[in-house]
Design an enzyme around this catalytic site. Sequence first.
Site, mmCIF file in Angstrom:
data_model
loop_
_atom_site.group_PDB
_atom_site.id
_atom_site.type_symbol
_atom_site.label_atom_id
_atom_site.label_comp_id
_atom_site.label_asym_id
_atom_site.label_seq_id
_atom_site.Cartn_x
_atom_site.Cartn_y
_atom_site.Cartn_z
ATOM 1 N N LYS A 199 0.847 -1.377 0.047
ATOM 2 C CA LYS A 199 -0.020 -0.180 0.098
ATOM 3 C C LYS A 199 0.996 1.179 -0.267
ATOM 4 O O LYS A 199 2.076 1.148 0.171
ATOM 5 C CB LYS A 199 -1.064 -0.019 1.274
ATOM 6 C CG LYS A 199 -0.222 0.111 2.471
ATOM 7 C CD LYS A 199 -1.206 0.185 3.586
ATOM 8 C CE LYS A 199 -0.518 -0.195 5.099
ATOM 9 N NZ LYS A 199 -1.220 -0.025 6.253
ATOM 10 N N ARG B 54 -10.141 0.642 14.562
ATOM 11 C CA ARG B 54 -10.537 1.254 13.308
ATOM 12 C C ARG B 54 -11.740 0.546 12.539
ATOM 13 O O ARG B 54 -12.877 0.996 12.814
ATOM 14 C CB ARG B 54 -9.145 0.829 12.367
ATOM 15 C CG ARG B 54 -7.986 2.007 12.911
ATOM 16 C CD ARG B 54 -6.785 2.021 11.989
ATOM 17 N NE ARG B 54 -6.321 0.572 11.311
ATOM 18 C CZ ARG B 54 -5.364 0.363 10.751
ATOM 19 N NH1 ARG B 54 -4.496 1.285 10.617
ATOM 20 N NH2 ARG B 54 -5.012 -0.939 10.541
ATOM 21 N N HIS C 144 -5.708 -6.850 13.397
ATOM 22 C CA HIS C 144 -4.387 -6.037 13.400
ATOM 23 C C HIS C 144 -3.829 -5.604 14.910
ATOM 24 O O HIS C 144 -4.897 -5.179 15.521
ATOM 25 C CB HIS C 144 -4.533 -4.875 12.492
ATOM 26 C CG HIS C 144 -3.358 -4.168 12.365
ATOM 27 N ND1 HIS C 144 -2.261 -4.803 11.566
ATOM 28 C CD2 HIS C 144 -2.701 -2.887 12.870
ATOM 29 C CE1 HIS C 144 -1.365 -3.872 11.474
ATOM 30 N NE2 HIS C 144 -1.619 -2.671 12.049
ATOM 31 N N ARG D 101 1.502 -10.843 7.214
ATOM 32 C CA ARG D 101 1.652 -9.760 6.502
ATOM 33 C C ARG D 101 2.828 -9.018 6.686
ATOM 34 O O ARG D 101 3.049 -8.448 7.880
ATOM 35 C CB ARG D 101 0.294 -8.916 6.909
ATOM 36 C CG ARG D 101 -0.859 -9.511 6.677
ATOM 37 C CD ARG D 101 -2.216 -8.428 6.630
ATOM 38 N NE ARG D 101 -2.137 -7.831 8.198
ATOM 39 C CZ ARG D 101 -2.799 -8.188 9.264
ATOM 40 N NH1 ARG D 101 -3.377 -9.449 9.058
ATOM 41 N NH2 ARG D 101 -2.833 -7.415 10.410
ATOM 42 N N TYR E 111 14.246 31.792 3.896
ATOM 43 C CA TYR E 111 13.039 32.573 4.471
ATOM 44 C C TYR E 111 13.329 32.943 5.985
ATOM 45 O O TYR E 111 13.874 32.054 6.852
ATOM 46 C CB TYR E 111 11.693 32.002 4.355
ATOM 47 C CG TYR E 111 11.403 31.498 2.735
ATOM 48 C CD1 TYR E 111 10.796 32.675 2.138
ATOM 49 C CD2 TYR E 111 11.534 30.405 1.927
ATOM 50 C CE1 TYR E 111 10.330 32.417 0.850
ATOM 51 C CE2 TYR E 111 11.146 30.230 0.572
ATOM 52 C CZ TYR E 111 10.561 31.531 0.205
ATOM 53 O OH TYR E 111 10.059 31.350 -1.305
ATOM 54 N N CYS F 74 12.979 25.374 1.726
ATOM 55 C CA CYS F 74 11.854 25.886 0.906
ATOM 56 C C CYS F 74 11.126 24.830 0.213
ATOM 57 O O CYS F 74 11.128 23.742 0.276
ATOM 58 C CB CYS F 74 12.709 26.743 -0.138
ATOM 59 S SG CYS F 74 13.855 27.830 0.491
ATOM 60 N N MET F 75 10.182 25.240 -0.472
ATOM 61 C CA MET F 75 9.270 24.096 -0.976
ATOM 62 C C MET F 75 10.221 23.299 -2.245
ATOM 63 O O MET F 75 9.861 22.215 -2.239
ATOM 64 C CB MET F 75 8.296 24.974 -1.975
ATOM 65 C CG MET F 75 7.135 24.149 -2.730
ATOM 66 S SD MET F 75 5.812 24.862 -3.653
ATOM 67 C CE MET F 75 4.914 25.786 -2.309
ATOM 68 N N ASP F 76 11.149 23.809 -2.861
ATOM 69 C CA ASP F 76 11.784 23.059 -3.646
ATOM 70 C C ASP F 76 13.401 22.959 -3.655
ATOM 71 O O ASP F 76 13.792 22.408 -4.514
ATOM 72 C CB ASP F 76 11.225 23.773 -5.144
ATOM 73 C CG ASP F 76 9.983 24.138 -5.318
ATOM 74 O OD1 ASP F 76 9.217 23.165 -5.396
ATOM 75 O OD2 ASP F 76 9.857 25.153 -5.452
#
Length: 383
Positions: free
Chosen positions: A40, A137, A167, A220, A266, A312-314
């Site tokens: 997953k 859950r 689980h 699992r 920043y 920063c973002m990138d």
Amino acid sequence: MVSAFYRDTWAEINLDHIYDNVFAMKQYIREDMKLCAVVKANGYGHGAFEVAQTAIEAGAEWLAVAFLDEAVALRKKGIQVPILILGAIRAGDAGLAAEYDISVTVFSNEWLQEAESYIPNNASLPVHIKCDTGMGRLGYREIEQIKRAEQLIKQSSAFTLEGCFTHFATADEIDTEYYEKQYAKFIELLSALSELPPLVHSSNSASSFRFEKAWFNGIRLGISMYGLSPSPEMKELLPYPLKEALTLHTKIVNVKQIEAGASVSYGATYQADKQEWIATLPIGYADGWIRKLSGQEVIIDGIRMPIVGRVCMDQCMVRLPKYYPVGTHVTLIGKDGKEKVSVDEIAERLQTINYEVICSISSRVPRVFKRNGSVQSVSNSLL
């Protein structure tokens, strides 16, 4: 590799390590047991299809995912082994799951009654009854509910009872008191069934390592397939060594020398106290390399060097001990020379778990898959 992506930031996935981790577990458990590879969340960030293929080669008999889209994607890419959806699906999508021969988790009798009408007359949907023994859950909690679920499944040609599972919430903790309560509850709920289905499974990676009595006839394998311990506490309890499969890399794209008092990034939160070399790296929080990693060390030329200023973002910036040219390789997670930055080190800095670190590396970071030391394929979701 160069033609497959155009920003020098990538994650490398060592499929040999995935293979070895699965194979080691197959040798550890009984021969009559079936091993499920949990792929997953895009294989915990490693690449669901590639990991699934490798795990099957290593002996995994079935797969698990979180929701229907993940399962259908694997079927469309040619995966044919059984796939179990661990989460909920809409009753209206039961017919689609049956069409693709995908097993689903059942935890509601109302869902069973509604879903039956969506399954074609010539089809049968394989289902696993989920027991909530203390995770809180999904799952049945009462014996009478499970008896009714078995009755609804067996009296209808629309369903095939394939499995029953639970689980464990604390199998990775040293204290086993809550685990024992869950195990006892699962045994109690199993007794509600008139006969056990072909597959009974309760053990995740942690439980598989520690509690043979909870193996039943299937386990699992999730986090440890990727070479990571289920928890820091469990590292000393692992029965065999794990091989970490993911490393994260980038390259220097700019180098400048700044004067004492100059600021970086920043908020001007970092100021040089002397003349310094600063490198810019093309990775940031949009890639999963989040702002809290300011101050984290990366490895360049076998030497650990700190990220300075806010991520920063990138992009982010690193303080160098000397000049390094543009294009110099940078290891963010992995080994370089005698130094290593592990996933667990990043998790500790972020005060989180290793699962979150690897799952947070975003899809815009290309995955480079390696087998036998060579690049096998490259996945870039943007191109």
